[in-house]
Motif scaffolding. Structure first.
Motif, PDB file in Angstrom:
ATOM      1  N   LYS A   1      -8.516  10.147  12.182  1.00 11.00           N
ATOM      2  CA  LYS A   1      -8.275   8.720  12.409  1.00 11.00           C
ATOM      3  C   LYS A   1      -6.785   8.419  12.315  1.00 11.00           C
ATOM      4  N   ASN A   2      -6.358   7.455  13.113  1.00 12.05           N
ATOM      5  CA  ASN A   2      -4.965   7.013  13.011  1.00 12.05           C
ATOM      6  C   ASN A   2      -4.762   6.322  11.672  1.00 12.05           C
ATOM      7  N   LYS A   3      -3.622   6.597  11.087  1.00 14.20           N
ATOM      8  CA  LYS A   3      -3.258   5.932   9.843  1.00 14.20           C
ATOM      9  C   LYS A   3      -1.950   5.194  10.075  1.00 14.20           C
ATOM     10  N   TYR A   4      -1.752   4.162   9.294  1.00 15.35           N
ATOM     11  CA  TYR A   4      -0.601   3.290   9.498  1.00 15.35           C
ATOM     12  C   TYR A   4       0.057   2.988   8.161  1.00 15.35           C
ATOM     13  N   ALA A   5       1.362   2.770   8.242  1.00 16.65           N
ATOM     14  CA  ALA A   5       2.132   2.398   7.050  1.00 16.65           C
ATOM     15  C   ALA A   5       3.112   1.302   7.443  1.00 16.65           C
ATOM     16  N   ALA A   6       3.275   0.360   6.550  1.00 16.59           N
ATOM     17  CA  ALA A   6       4.247  -0.710   6.776  1.00 16.59           C
ATOM     18  C   ALA A   6       5.652  -0.147   6.641  1.00 16.59           C
ATOM     19  N   GLU A   7       6.554  -0.619   7.498  1.00 18.35           N
ATOM     20  CA  GLU A   7       7.977  -0.295   7.357  1.00 18.35           C
ATOM     21  C   GLU A   7       8.483  -1.098   6.171  1.00 18.35           C
ATOM     22  N   LYS A   8       8.928  -0.430   5.155  1.00 19.70           N
ATOM     23  CA  LYS A   8       9.341  -1.119   3.932  1.00 19.70           C
ATOM     24  C   LYS A   8      10.837  -1.401   3.899  1.00 19.70           C
ATOM     25  N   ASP A   9      11.553  -0.836   4.837  1.00 20.11           N
ATOM     26  CA  ASP A   9      12.989  -1.088   4.931  1.00 20.11           C
ATOM     27  C   ASP A   9      13.188  -2.324   5.810  1.00 20.11           C
ATOM     28  N   PHE A  10      13.433  -3.448   5.195  1.00 18.42           N
ATOM     29  CA  PHE A  10      13.570  -4.705   5.934  1.00 18.42           C
ATOM     30  C   PHE A  10      14.766  -4.671   6.891  1.00 18.42           C
ATOM     31  N   PHE A  11      15.781  -3.901   6.566  1.00 16.80           N
ATOM     32  CA  PHE A  11      16.924  -3.776   7.473  1.00 16.80           C
ATOM     33  C   PHE A  11      16.465  -3.160   8.800  1.00 16.80           C
TER      34      PHE A  11
ATOM     35  N   VAL B   1       0.856  -1.184   0.000  1.00 14.85           N
ATOM     36  CA  VAL B   1       0.000   0.000   0.000  1.00 14.85           C
ATOM     37  C   VAL B   1       0.894   1.237   0.000  1.00 14.85           C
ATOM     38  N   GLU B   2       0.632   2.131  -0.929  1.00 18.00           N
ATOM     39  CA  GLU B   2       1.510   3.291  -1.107  1.00 18.00           C
ATOM     40  C   GLU B   2       1.379   4.338  -0.010  1.00 18.00           C
ATOM     41  N   ASN B   3       0.156   4.662   0.381  1.00 11.61           N
ATOM     42  CA  ASN B   3      -0.080   5.724   1.353  1.00 11.61           C
ATOM     43  C   ASN B   3      -0.585   5.136   2.666  1.00 11.61           C
ATOM     44  N   PRO B   4      -0.366   5.841   3.771  1.00 14.23           N
ATOM     45  CA  PRO B   4      -0.878   5.355   5.059  1.00 14.23           C
ATOM     46  C   PRO B   4      -2.386   5.122   4.996  1.00 14.23           C
ATOM     47  N   ILE B   5      -2.840   4.081   5.704  1.00 14.52           N
ATOM     48  CA  ILE B   5      -4.260   3.741   5.680  1.00 14.52           C
ATOM     49  C   ILE B   5      -4.793   3.574   7.107  1.00 14.52           C
ATOM     50  N   THR B   6      -6.110   3.674   7.228  1.00  9.62           N
ATOM     51  CA  THR B   6      -6.773   3.531   8.521  1.00  9.62           C
ATOM     52  C   THR B   6      -7.093   2.063   8.789  1.00  9.62           C
ATOM     53  N   LEU B   7      -7.474   1.790  10.029  1.00  9.85           N
ATOM     54  CA  LEU B   7      -7.911   0.430  10.368  1.00  9.85           C
ATOM     55  C   LEU B   7      -9.129   0.028   9.537  1.00  9.85           C
ATOM     56  N   ASP B   8     -10.037   0.966   9.315  1.00 11.76           N
ATOM     57  CA  ASP B   8     -11.224   0.661   8.507  1.00 11.76           C
ATOM     58  C   ASP B   8     -10.836   0.263   7.083  1.00 11.76           C
ATOM     59  N   GLU B   9      -9.884   0.964   6.517  1.00 12.51           N
ATOM     60  CA  GLU B   9      -9.434   0.633   5.159  1.00 12.51           C
ATOM     61  C   GLU B   9      -8.764  -0.738   5.131  1.00 12.51           C
ATOM     62  N   MET B  10      -7.975  -1.033   6.167  1.00  7.79           N
ATOM     63  CA  MET B  10      -7.348  -2.360   6.253  1.00  7.79           C
ATOM     64  C   MET B  10      -8.404  -3.446   6.376  1.00  7.79           C
ATOM     65  N   LYS B  11      -9.394  -3.178   7.226  1.00  9.22           N
ATOM     66  CA  LYS B  11     -10.473  -4.139   7.463  1.00  9.22           C
ATOM     67  C   LYS B  11     -11.169  -4.480   6.144  1.00  9.22           C
ATOM     68  N   ASP B  12     -11.437  -3.456   5.365  1.00 13.22           N
ATOM     69  CA  ASP B  12     -12.099  -3.667   4.074  1.00 13.22           C
ATOM     70  C   ASP B  12     -11.207  -4.434   3.100  1.00 13.22           C
ATOM     71  N   MET B  13      -9.913  -4.131   3.097  1.00 11.62           N
ATOM     72  CA  MET B  13      -8.986  -4.801   2.181  1.00 11.62           C
ATOM     73  C   MET B  13      -8.865  -6.294   2.490  1.00 11.62           C
ATOM     74  N   LEU B  14      -8.828  -6.615   3.781  1.00 16.34           N
ATOM     75  CA  LEU B  14      -8.540  -7.995   4.188  1.00 16.34           C
ATOM     76  C   LEU B  14      -9.757  -8.748   4.707  1.00 16.34           C
ATOM     77  N   GLU B  15     -10.893  -8.040   4.769  1.00 17.13           N
ATOM     78  CA  GLU B  15     -12.126  -8.651   5.256  1.00 17.13           C
ATOM     79  C   GLU B  15     -11.928  -9.296   6.630  1.00 17.13           C
ATOM     80  N   MET B  16     -11.285  -8.536   7.511  1.00 19.70           N
ATOM     81  CA  MET B  16     -11.089  -8.962   8.897  1.00 19.70           C
ATOM     82  C   MET B  16     -11.856  -8.001   9.798  1.00 19.70           C
TER      83      MET B  16
END
Length: 185
Positions: free
Chosen positions: A91-101, A48-63
């Protein structure tokens, strides 16, 4: 073949390529102690390119939202997801850390620090007890010898914990990358 049909096929191939990586990340997240659903959450957020909310995640993953919240919190604790503040958003937004290091360093160094600190503390406490027995002239010689053997056995183990402490510091200081460089591929 029309341009729209080709674009659709290419988009399907992109999604297939993403799914391969999402599946691999999901399957390997157990290394970080994550349940498959949390692994899938991180892997999906990774693309996901931009930070997303829990609601957006919920919709994406149907959790469920509580599952999302629990998963995100676990990922935050492991340094794999960051809460992002956006001006004007309530709303809080979240982004995955893309730097695996960074993820690796945060996750493993936190655990390694705990290991060496707890063990060095226990060794120090243990050695104080053993030292008292070793210095007690009224103690049976066999018991004093056993205390001495244990004292030096745990003393020897401190080499490992001090090495681990230096290893952690080498990650935090980035010194490790002078010895094992990040490859520019």
């Amino acid at each position: 073949m029309s341009d729209q049909l080709a674009t659709s096929k290419e988009q399907e191939e992109i999604e297939r390529a993403k799914d391969l990586v999402i599946q691999a990340i999901t399957e390997t997240m157990d290394v970080y102690g994550a349940a498959p659903s949390v692994g899938r959450l991180y892997a999906t957020m990774y693309f996901v390119e931009n930070p997303i909310t829990l609601d957006e995640m919920k919709d994406m993953l149907e959790m469920s939202k509580p599952s999302m919240s629990t998963g995100v919190r676990a990922l935050q604790e492991n340094g794999m997801v960051n809460r992002i503040w956006e001006k004007g958003s309530r709303k809080n937004k979240y982004a995955a850390e893309k730097d695996f290091f960074k993820s690796f360093i945060r996750f493993y160094c936190k655990r390694w620090e705990r290991e060496y600190k707890e063990n060095l503390r226990a060794i120090a406490d243990s050695q104080r007890i053993l030292q008292e027995i070793m210095e007690d002239d009224s103690c049976d010689e066999t018991i004093r010898k056993q205390a001495e053997d244990y004292y030096y056995q745990v003393e020897d183990s401190k080499k490992y914990y001090r090495w681990l402490e230096r290893l952690v510091e080498s990650f935090y200081s980035q010194e490790i990358f002078r010895h094992i460089p990040k490859e520019d591929l």
